[in-house]
Design a protein around this motif. Structure first.
Motif, short mmCIF file in Angstrom:
data_model
loop_
_atom_site.label_atom_id
_atom_site.label_comp_id
_atom_site.label_asym_id
_atom_site.label_seq_id
_atom_site.Cartn_x
_atom_site.Cartn_y
_atom_site.Cartn_z
N ALA A 158 4.84 3.12 -4.19
CA ALA A 158 3.69 3.28 -3.30
C ALA A 158 2.55 2.41 -3.80
N ILE A 159 1.66 2.08 -2.86
CA ILE A 159 0.38 1.45 -3.19
C ILE A 159 -0.69 2.48 -2.84
N VAL A 160 -1.64 2.70 -3.73
CA VAL A 160 -2.70 3.67 -3.48
C VAL A 160 -4.05 2.99 -3.52
N CYS A 161 -4.98 3.49 -2.73
CA CYS A 161 -6.35 2.95 -2.70
C CYS A 161 -7.29 4.07 -2.25
N PRO A 162 -8.60 3.88 -2.41
CA PRO A 162 -9.53 4.99 -2.19
C PRO A 162 -9.69 5.45 -0.75
N THR A 163 -9.68 4.53 0.24
CA THR A 163 -10.06 4.90 1.60
C THR A 163 -8.94 4.69 2.61
N ASN A 164 -9.03 5.43 3.72
CA ASN A 164 -8.03 5.33 4.78
C ASN A 164 -8.03 3.97 5.46
N ASN A 165 -9.19 3.35 5.61
CA ASN A 165 -9.24 2.04 6.27
C ASN A 165 -8.38 1.02 5.54
N MET A 166 -8.44 1.03 4.22
CA MET A 166 -7.64 0.08 3.44
C MET A 166 -6.17 0.45 3.49
N VAL A 167 -5.87 1.76 3.53
CA VAL A 167 -4.48 2.21 3.66
C VAL A 167 -3.87 1.68 4.95
N HIS A 168 -4.59 1.78 6.07
CA HIS A 168 -4.08 1.28 7.35
C HIS A 168 -3.80 -0.22 7.29
N GLU A 169 -4.70 -0.96 6.67
CA GLU A 169 -4.53 -2.42 6.58
C GLU A 169 -3.29 -2.78 5.77
N ILE A 170 -3.10 -2.13 4.62
CA ILE A 170 -1.94 -2.43 3.78
C ILE A 170 -0.65 -2.01 4.47
N ASN A 171 -0.66 -0.84 5.11
CA ASN A 171 0.54 -0.40 5.83
C ASN A 171 0.95 -1.39 6.90
N SER A 172 -0.02 -1.94 7.62
CA SER A 172 0.29 -2.92 8.67
C SER A 172 0.85 -4.20 8.06
N MET A 173 0.30 -4.62 6.92
CA MET A 173 0.78 -5.84 6.26
C MET A 173 2.23 -5.67 5.81
#
Length: 376
Positions: A158-173
Motif C-alpha cells: 500500500a501507499i499511505v498519505c495524510p489526506t483523501n485528496n492525495m489518496v484519490h490522485e494516487i489511486n487514479s494514477m
C-alpha cells in the motif's frame, strides 16, 4: 479504540442488561488492545484539549482498567533470520518507538511541546524530484504486480498519505497503470432538506453540483474499477462474516448492478461476496442539507489515508508526504505499518528551501507519560 463515548455506552448497556448498576460493565471482564501512540479520536477542527477529553483515559471508566505493556518484539522471533538481520530489525523497531514516544527530533518553533522535526534516514528516502511519486508507485506496484495482480500480493502492499485528496490522485494514477479495461459506476445523488425548510432545495443544489462533492467515509460519485483491483469497504455490511468498515477486498467480477469481491484481510481471507449499491448519507452541521448518495460502498485502495491504514502490516509500504502530518500519532502509524526496514520507502515534498529529509512529528508526550504512570 480510543473514543470514550463507545465504552461509556457499552458500560451503561451492560449495567442495565445485567441489573448491576454499581459495577463497571455489569461486572463483566473487558479486555482492550491498542496503542495510544497511534491516532486519537478524529474531531474536525478540535483543539488538543478537546481531542484528549474524548479519549478513553479521560473517561470515568479509566480508573477501573489495569494497563499492561508488551515487552517482547515478536518481529525478532521469526525463524531463519540471521543475527545481522535481527540487529537491523531491532534498531528499526527502537527508532519507531522513539518516534511514537516523541523522544527524537528538534522542537518546532510553532509548537515546541508537541511538534518535532524528524530527520528521515537516507535508506528510507526517495530523493524528491518531479517524478518522485511515479518512482514510489513503481517501487511498490512493480510491473509484475500490475500485470498479474492477486489477493496475496496486493494485501501486502500500500501507499499511505495524510489526506483523501492525495489518496484519490494516487489511486487514479495506479489504476491507469494497471492492466485491463476500466468499468465506471456512477452514483445517484439527492438532498434531504432539514426539517421545516420550505426552500426549493433541489433548485439551489442541482445534481451536477452534488456529484462534485466528496467527503471522508463516502464513496465518490464516479467509481472506476478494474478486474483484480484492490478496494476497501466503507461501511459495516456484515461484521459477522468479515464485511467491516476498513476490510480490504479484491475485485473478481464487474457486473452491471453488483460487484463480486474476494476478502483479502482478516480471518475470512479468500471468501467471495457480492456488493450492491446502497444509500449512504452524509451530515455536516456546516451543510444546509443532508447529502444522500446511492453507490457501492467501496473505494480503490492502492493508496489509503494514514488513519485508514491502522491495523495493517505490510511487506511493502510507500509513505507520500506532499504536506506534513497534522495530528498526534500519524507519523508513527504510517512508519510502523512496515514489517521490516527494507519494506519502507518515503517521499517528502519540500516547500521552498525546506530540507527534503525533514518532516513533522506530532506527539502528545505529556498524555503518553500520563498513560505510562498507570501501567503495571
Amino acid at each position: 479504540m480510543n473514543d470514550r463515548r463507545c465504552f461509556e455506552t457499552l458500560d451503561r448497556s451492560l449495567r442495565d442488561l445485567f441489573d448491576c448498576q454499581a459495577k463497571p460493565f455489569g461486572r463483566k471482564s473487558v479486555l482492550l488492545g491498542g496503542d495510544f501512540r497511534q491516532t486519537l479520536p478524529i474531531i474536525q477542527g478540535a483543539s488538543k484539549s478537546t481531542i484528549l477529553a474524548s479519549s478513553l483515559p479521560r473517561s470515568y471508566l479509566w480508573n477501573n482498567f489495569k494497563v499492561y505493556k508488551l515487552t517482547k518484539n515478536m518481529r525478532l522471533q521469526r525463524p531463519n533470520i540471521t543475527s545481522a538481520e535481527q540487529n537491523l530489525i531491532s534498531e528499526f523497531s527502537s527508532w519507531l518507538v522513539s518516534i511514537g514516544d516523541g523522544d527524537i527530533g528538534t522542537p518546532d518553533m510553532s509548537d515546541p511541546q508537541d511538534i518535532k522535526l524528524i530527520r528521515i534516514p537516507d535508506q528510507y528516502l526517495i530523493p524528491y524530484t518531479d517524478n518522485a511519486l511515479t518512482e514510489l508507485i513503481r517501487l511498490i506496484y512493480d510491473n509484475d504486480t500490475l500485470k498479474n495482480p492477486d489477493a496475496t500480493t496486493l494485501s501486502r502492499k500500500a501507499i499511505v498519505c495524510p489526506t483523501n485528496n492525495m489518496v484519490h490522485e494516487i489511486n487514479s494514477m495506479v489504476l491507469d497503470m494497471a492492466a485491463g479495461p476500466t468499468k465506471t459506476y456512477t452514483s445517484i445523488d439527492s438532498v434531504v432538506p432539514h426539517p421545516g425548510d420550505n426552500t426549493d432545495i433541489d433548485v439551489l443544489y442541482p445534481v451536477e453540483y452534488l456529484n462534485l462533492l466528496n467527503f471522508n467515509g463516502l464513496p465518490t460519485h464516479v467509481l472506476e474499477l478494474k478486474f483484480n483491483s484492490p478496494v476497501v469497504l466503507l461501511r459495516n455490511l456484515n461484521p459477522k462474516d468479515g464485511l467491516c468498515n476498513g476490510t480490504r477486498l479484491i475485485v473478481t467480477q464487474l457486473l452491471p448492478a453488483i460487484v463480486e469481491v474476494q476478502i483479502m484481510t482478516g480471518k475470512f481471507i479468500g471468501r467471495k461476496v457480492y456488493i450492491a449499491k446502497i444509500s449512504l448519507t452524509y451530515k455536516d452541521k456546516e451543510l444546509p442539507f443532508e447529502l444522500k448518495r446511492k453507490q457501492f460502498p467501496l473505494r480503490l485502495c492502492y493508496a489509503m489515508t494514514i488513519n485508514k491504514s491502522q491495523g495493517q502490516s505490510l511487506d511493502k509500504i510507500g509513505l507520500y508526504l506532499p504536506q506534513p502530518i497534522f495530528s498526534h500519532g500519524q507519523l508513527y502509524v504510517a512508519l510502523s505499518r512496515a514489517t521490516t526496514p527494507h519494506s519502507l520507502k518515503i517521499v517528502i515534498v519540500p516547500h521552498g528551501d525546506d530540507d527534503a529529509a525533514l518532516t513533522k512529528n506530532i506527539v502528545y508526550s505529556d498524555f503518553l507519560k500520563e498513560i505510562d504512570s498507570t501501567a503495571n
